[in-house]
Motif scaffolding. Structure first.
Motif, PDB file in Angstrom:
ATOM      1  N   CYS A 102       0.839  -1.206   0.000  1.00  0.00           N
ATOM      2  CA  CYS A 102       0.000   0.000   0.000  1.00  0.00           C
ATOM      3  C   CYS A 102       0.871   1.252   0.000  1.00  0.00           C
ATOM      4  CB  CYS A 102      -0.941  -0.010   1.202  1.00  0.00           C
ATOM      5  SG  CYS A 102      -2.135  -1.368   1.173  1.00  0.00           S
ATOM      6  N   ILE A 103       1.988   1.200   0.704  1.00  0.00           N
ATOM      7  CA  ILE A 103       2.926   2.326   0.696  1.00  0.00           C
ATOM      8  C   ILE A 103       3.604   2.440  -0.668  1.00  0.00           C
ATOM      9  CG2 ILE A 103       5.060   3.217   1.708  1.00  0.00           C
ATOM     10  CD1 ILE A 103       4.136   2.075   4.393  1.00  0.00           C
ATOM     11  N   GLN A 104       3.834   1.320  -1.327  1.00  0.00           N
ATOM     12  CA  GLN A 104       4.392   1.365  -2.676  1.00  0.00           C
ATOM     13  C   GLN A 104       3.475   2.123  -3.625  1.00  0.00           C
ATOM     14  OE1 GLN A 104       5.106  -2.738  -3.697  1.00  0.00           O
ATOM     15  NE2 GLN A 104       6.858  -2.935  -2.305  1.00  0.00           N
ATOM     16  N   ALA A 105       2.161   2.014  -3.404  1.00  0.00           N
ATOM     17  CA  ALA A 105       1.205   2.763  -4.222  1.00  0.00           C
ATOM     18  C   ALA A 105       1.311   4.261  -3.949  1.00  0.00           C
ATOM     19  CB  ALA A 105      -0.214   2.271  -3.956  1.00  0.00           C
ATOM     20  N   VAL A 106       1.531   4.632  -2.691  1.00  0.00           N
ATOM     21  CA  VAL A 106       1.732   6.044  -2.344  1.00  0.00           C
ATOM     22  C   VAL A 106       2.992   6.580  -3.008  1.00  0.00           C
ATOM     23  CG1 VAL A 106       2.140   7.670  -0.455  1.00  0.00           C
ATOM     24  CG2 VAL A 106       0.497   5.812  -0.156  1.00  0.00           C
ATOM     25  N   HIS A 107       4.004   5.758  -3.120  1.00  0.00           N
ATOM     26  CA  HIS A 107       5.271   6.171  -3.726  1.00  0.00           C
ATOM     27  C   HIS A 107       5.070   6.700  -5.137  1.00  0.00           C
ATOM     28  CE1 HIS A 107       9.442   5.082  -5.430  1.00  0.00           C
ATOM     29  NE2 HIS A 107       9.597   6.161  -4.675  1.00  0.00           N
ATOM     30  N   LEU A 108       4.033   6.245  -5.837  1.00  0.00           N
ATOM     31  CA  LEU A 108       3.772   6.663  -7.213  1.00  0.00           C
ATOM     32  C   LEU A 108       2.785   7.825  -7.301  1.00  0.00           C
ATOM     33  CD1 LEU A 108       3.535   3.167  -8.970  1.00  0.00           C
ATOM     34  CD2 LEU A 108       5.517   4.692  -8.788  1.00  0.00           C
ATOM     35  N   ALA A 109       2.327   8.323  -6.162  1.00  0.00           N
ATOM     36  CA  ALA A 109       1.327   9.398  -6.166  1.00  0.00           C
ATOM     37  C   ALA A 109       1.936  10.699  -6.688  1.00  0.00           C
ATOM     38  CB  ALA A 109       0.775   9.603  -4.760  1.00  0.00           C
ATOM     39  N   PRO A 110       1.184  11.452  -7.494  1.00  0.00           N
ATOM     40  CA  PRO A 110       1.666  12.758  -7.939  1.00  0.00           C
ATOM     41  C   PRO A 110       1.551  13.793  -6.837  1.00  0.00           C
ATOM     42  CG  PRO A 110      -0.561  12.402  -8.734  1.00  0.00           C
ATOM     43  CD  PRO A 110      -0.141  11.125  -8.044  1.00  0.00           C
ATOM     44  N   SER A 111       2.323  14.861  -6.954  1.00  0.00           N
ATOM     45  CA  SER A 111       2.272  15.950  -5.981  1.00  0.00           C
ATOM     46  C   SER A 111       2.747  17.231  -6.643  1.00  0.00           C
ATOM     47  CB  SER A 111       3.140  15.636  -4.755  1.00  0.00           C
ATOM     48  OG  SER A 111       4.475  15.354  -5.137  1.00  0.00           O
ATOM     49  N   GLY A 112       2.313  18.362  -6.129  1.00  0.00           N
ATOM     50  CA  GLY A 112       2.717  19.635  -6.683  1.00  0.00           C
ATOM     51  C   GLY A 112       4.225  19.819  -6.629  1.00  0.00           C
ATOM     52  N   MET A 113       4.799  20.232  -7.772  1.00  0.00           N
ATOM     53  CA  MET A 113       6.250  20.428  -7.868  1.00  0.00           C
ATOM     54  C   MET A 113       7.016  19.146  -7.557  1.00  0.00           C
ATOM     55  SD  MET A 113       6.353  24.210  -6.040  1.00  0.00           S
ATOM     56  CE  MET A 113       8.064  24.558  -6.473  1.00  0.00           C
ATOM     57  N   ASN A 114       6.312  18.017  -7.607  1.00  0.00           N
ATOM     58  CA  ASN A 114       6.896  16.699  -7.313  1.00  0.00           C
ATOM     59  C   ASN A 114       7.575  16.673  -5.946  1.00  0.00           C
ATOM     60  OD1 ASN A 114       7.224  13.998  -8.037  1.00  0.00           O
ATOM     61  ND2 ASN A 114       9.185  14.346  -9.036  1.00  0.00           N
ATOM     62  N   LEU A 115       6.983  17.374  -4.973  1.00  0.00           N
ATOM     63  CA  LEU A 115       7.586  17.468  -3.642  1.00  0.00           C
ATOM     64  C   LEU A 115       7.492  16.171  -2.854  1.00  0.00           C
ATOM     65  CD1 LEU A 115       6.318  20.996  -2.554  1.00  0.00           C
ATOM     66  CD2 LEU A 115       8.656  20.352  -3.134  1.00  0.00           C
ATOM     67  N   GLN A 116       6.439  15.389  -3.113  1.00  0.00           N
ATOM     68  CA  GLN A 116       6.201  14.154  -2.348  1.00  0.00           C
ATOM     69  C   GLN A 116       6.331  14.440  -0.843  1.00  0.00           C
ATOM     70  OE1 GLN A 116       8.861  11.127  -4.424  1.00  0.00           O
ATOM     71  NE2 GLN A 116       9.134  12.967  -5.664  1.00  0.00           N
ATOM     72  N   PRO A 117       5.457  15.310  -0.315  1.00  0.00           N
ATOM     73  CA  PRO A 117       5.655  15.840   1.044  1.00  0.00           C
ATOM     74  C   PRO A 117       5.126  14.931   2.147  1.00  0.00           C
ATOM     75  CG  PRO A 117       3.709  16.829   0.100  1.00  0.00           C
ATOM     76  CD  PRO A 117       4.269  15.905  -0.959  1.00  0.00           C
ATOM     77  N   TRP A 118       5.393  13.638   2.046  1.00  0.00           N
ATOM     78  CA  TRP A 118       4.864  12.698   3.018  1.00  0.00           C
ATOM     79  C   TRP A 118       5.936  11.713   3.480  1.00  0.00           C
ATOM     80  CZ3 TRP A 118       1.983  13.157  -1.764  1.00  0.00           C
ATOM     81  CH2 TRP A 118       2.547  12.425  -2.820  1.00  0.00           C
ATOM     82  N   TYR A 119       5.693  11.174   4.656  1.00  0.00           N
ATOM     83  CA  TYR A 119       6.507  10.067   5.165  1.00  0.00           C
ATOM     84  C   TYR A 119       5.564   9.121   5.891  1.00  0.00           C
ATOM     85  CZ  TYR A 119      10.327   7.363   7.130  1.00  0.00           C
ATOM     86  OH  TYR A 119      11.190   6.340   7.437  1.00  0.00           O
ATOM     87  N   LEU A 120       5.674   7.827   5.596  1.00  0.00           N
ATOM     88  CA  LEU A 120       4.814   6.813   6.201  1.00  0.00           C
ATOM     89  C   LEU A 120       5.672   5.893   7.057  1.00  0.00           C
ATOM     90  CD1 LEU A 120       3.753   7.179   2.930  1.00  0.00           C
ATOM     91  CD2 LEU A 120       1.781   6.143   4.071  1.00  0.00           C
ATOM     92  N   GLU A 121       5.365   5.877   8.338  1.00  0.00           N
ATOM     93  CA  GLU A 121       6.150   5.116   9.299  1.00  0.00           C
ATOM     94  C   GLU A 121       5.331   3.941   9.825  1.00  0.00           C
ATOM     95  OE1 GLU A 121       8.995   6.405  12.862  1.00  0.00           O
ATOM     96  OE2 GLU A 121       6.878   6.831  13.275  1.00  0.00           O
ATOM     97  N   GLU A 122       5.762   2.739   9.474  1.00  0.00           N
ATOM     98  CA  GLU A 122       5.084   1.548   9.979  1.00  0.00           C
ATOM     99  C   GLU A 122       5.494   1.331  11.424  1.00  0.00           C
ATOM    100  OE1 GLU A 122       5.651  -2.775   8.542  1.00  0.00           O
ATOM    101  OE2 GLU A 122       4.163  -1.893   7.184  1.00  0.00           O
TER     102      GLU A 122
ATOM    103  N   CYS B 236      -5.504   8.613  -1.193  1.00  0.00           N
ATOM    104  CA  CYS B 236      -6.297   7.932  -2.220  1.00  0.00           C
ATOM    105  C   CYS B 236      -5.565   6.707  -2.734  1.00  0.00           C
ATOM    106  CB  CYS B 236      -6.597   8.905  -3.364  1.00  0.00           C
ATOM    107  SG  CYS B 236      -7.365   8.130  -4.805  1.00  0.00           S
ATOM    108  N   HIS B 237      -4.290   6.860  -3.056  1.00  0.00           N
ATOM    109  CA  HIS B 237      -3.513   5.717  -3.540  1.00  0.00           C
ATOM    110  C   HIS B 237      -3.444   4.617  -2.481  1.00  0.00           C
ATOM    111  CE1 HIS B 237      -1.155   7.251  -7.278  1.00  0.00           C
ATOM    112  NE2 HIS B 237      -2.335   7.841  -7.192  1.00  0.00           N
ATOM    113  N   TYR B 238      -3.253   5.011  -1.238  1.00  0.00           N
ATOM    114  CA  TYR B 238      -3.184   4.027  -0.160  1.00  0.00           C
ATOM    115  C   TYR B 238      -4.513   3.279  -0.051  1.00  0.00           C
ATOM    116  CZ  TYR B 238      -1.696   2.074   4.341  1.00  0.00           C
ATOM    117  OH  TYR B 238      -1.329   1.217   5.371  1.00  0.00           O
ATOM    118  N   ALA B 239      -5.623   4.011  -0.097  1.00  0.00           N
ATOM    119  CA  ALA B 239      -6.946   3.398   0.031  1.00  0.00           C
ATOM    120  C   ALA B 239      -7.247   2.454  -1.125  1.00  0.00           C
ATOM    121  CB  ALA B 239      -8.018   4.488   0.111  1.00  0.00           C
ATOM    122  N   LEU B 240      -6.906   2.862  -2.344  1.00  0.00           N
ATOM    123  CA  LEU B 240      -7.159   2.005  -3.502  1.00  0.00           C
ATOM    124  C   LEU B 240      -6.315   0.740  -3.451  1.00  0.00           C
ATOM    125  CD1 LEU B 240      -7.433   4.688  -6.321  1.00  0.00           C
ATOM    126  CD2 LEU B 240      -9.297   3.370  -5.300  1.00  0.00           C
ATOM    127  N   ALA B 241      -5.081   0.864  -2.952  1.00  0.00           N
ATOM    128  CA  ALA B 241      -4.236  -0.320  -2.798  1.00  0.00           C
ATOM    129  C   ALA B 241      -4.815  -1.252  -1.737  1.00  0.00           C
ATOM    130  CB  ALA B 241      -2.810   0.088  -2.447  1.00  0.00           C
TER     131      ALA B 241
END
Length: 235
Positions: A149-169, A201-206
Motif C-alpha cells: 500500500c505504501i508502494q502505491a503512495v510512492h507513485l502518487a503525484p504531488s505539486g512540484m513533485n515534492l512528495q511531502p509525506w513520510y509513512l512510518e510503519e 487515495c492511492h493508499y486506500a485504492l491499494a
C-alpha cells in the motif's frame, strides 16, 4: 471499478487536442464522480466544468474541472482524495489529465476554489511504464518499502513533485507525516493538503485491491521527526 492498475501507469498530460467532449461523455464523468468515495463524507465539495482558465501553469485543454468547497477545514485533502480517483478513472478510459495548482476560472472566479484539473483527448500517450516515474527513492518516504500500500503512495503525484509525506510503519498501524515547508517555498506553494489527500487515495485504492481495511484518523500535531508534522494514522 478497480483503479489500482492506473496507479502504476498514469501520466500527467499537458498536450491536448482542442476538440471538446460531447455532453454524453461529460455526463459519464459526472456519474463516475458521484460514485467515488470521500475521505471525509461530512465535508462537502462542489465542482464545475469550464472551458476557459488562466494561471501561471496554464495548460491549453478543452476542459477544466474546478473543485471548490465552503472554506471548511479538511476540504483540501478531501479534494485530493476524491478527484485523484477521477484522474485514475481518466487513465482507465484513455483520457488525458493533469492537476493544476494555480489555475483559475476566467469567467467565474470563486474564492472558495481549491484546485483545478485539466482534461481532454491527449495528443500524447496517457500512460507510462513504472520506470518512467520520477520519484524519491522509496526509502526516503517510508521505513517499510515492502508494504504494497505504501508502494502505491510512492507513485502518487504531488505539486512540484515534492512528495511531502513520510509513512512510518509502527506495529499494526502506519503513521502518516506531512512535510513542513520552509520559506521561500512555503510562501508560494499552498497545496500540500491536496497532495496528502492524493497520497491517501492511492493508499486506500491499494488496500481495496489487496483486500485490506482502510481506516484513517486525522491527527495533526508536532513530533520529534525533524521537518515533519504528524498528519494522521492508518490502521
Amino acid at each position: 471499478m478497480d483503479l489500482f492498475d492506473s496507479i502504476n501507469r498514469r501520466k500527467s498530460c499537458r498536450n491536448y487536442t482542442q476538440q471538446p467532449f460531447g455532453e454524453e461523455r461529460l455526463e459519464e464523468i459526472r456519474g463516475a464522480i458521484n460514485g467515488f468515495e470521500l475521505l471525509y463524507p461530512d465535508v462537502p465539495l462542489e465542482y464545475r466544468f469550464v472551458t476557459k482558465a488562466k494561471g501561471i501553469f496554464k495548460v491549453q485543454a478543452p476542459h477544466y474541472l474546478m473543485i471548490s468547497g465552503q472554506g471548511k477545514e479538511k476540504e483540501s485533502e478531501n479534494a485530493g482524495f476524491l478527484f485523484q480517483q477521477l484522474i485514475l478513472w481518466f487513465d482507465a478510459h484513455d483520457i488525458g489529465s493533469v492537476w493544476l495548482g494555480k489555475t483559475k476560472d476566467m469567467e467565474d472566479a470563486n474564492s472558495k476554489d481549491i484546485i483545478t484539473i485539466a482534461f481532454g483527448q491527449a495528443n500524447e500517450s496517457v500512460h507510462r511504464s513504472k520506470d518512467e516515474f520520477k520519484r524519491k527513492p522509496i526509502n526516503e518516504i517510508t521505513n517499510a518499502p515492502e508494504n504494497t500500500c505504501i508502494q502505491a503512495v510512492h507513485l502518487a503525484p504531488s505539486g512540484m513533485n515534492l512528495q511531502p509525506w513520510y509513512l512510518e510503519e509502527s506495529g499494526d498501524r502506519v503513521l502518516l507525516y506531512k512535510q513542513s515547508l520552509k520559506p521561500p517555498l512555503s510562501l508560494v506553494y499552498k497545496k500540500t493538503e491536496v497532495d496528502m489527500g492524493i497520497a491517501l487515495c492511492h493508499y486506500a485504492l491499494a488496500c481495496r485491491h489487496f483486500c485490506k481495511p482502510f481506516v484513517f484518523h486525522r491527527k495533526e500535531e508536532e513530533t520529534n521527526k525533524k521537518g515533519y508534522r504528524l498528519f494522521g494514522e492508518l490502521a
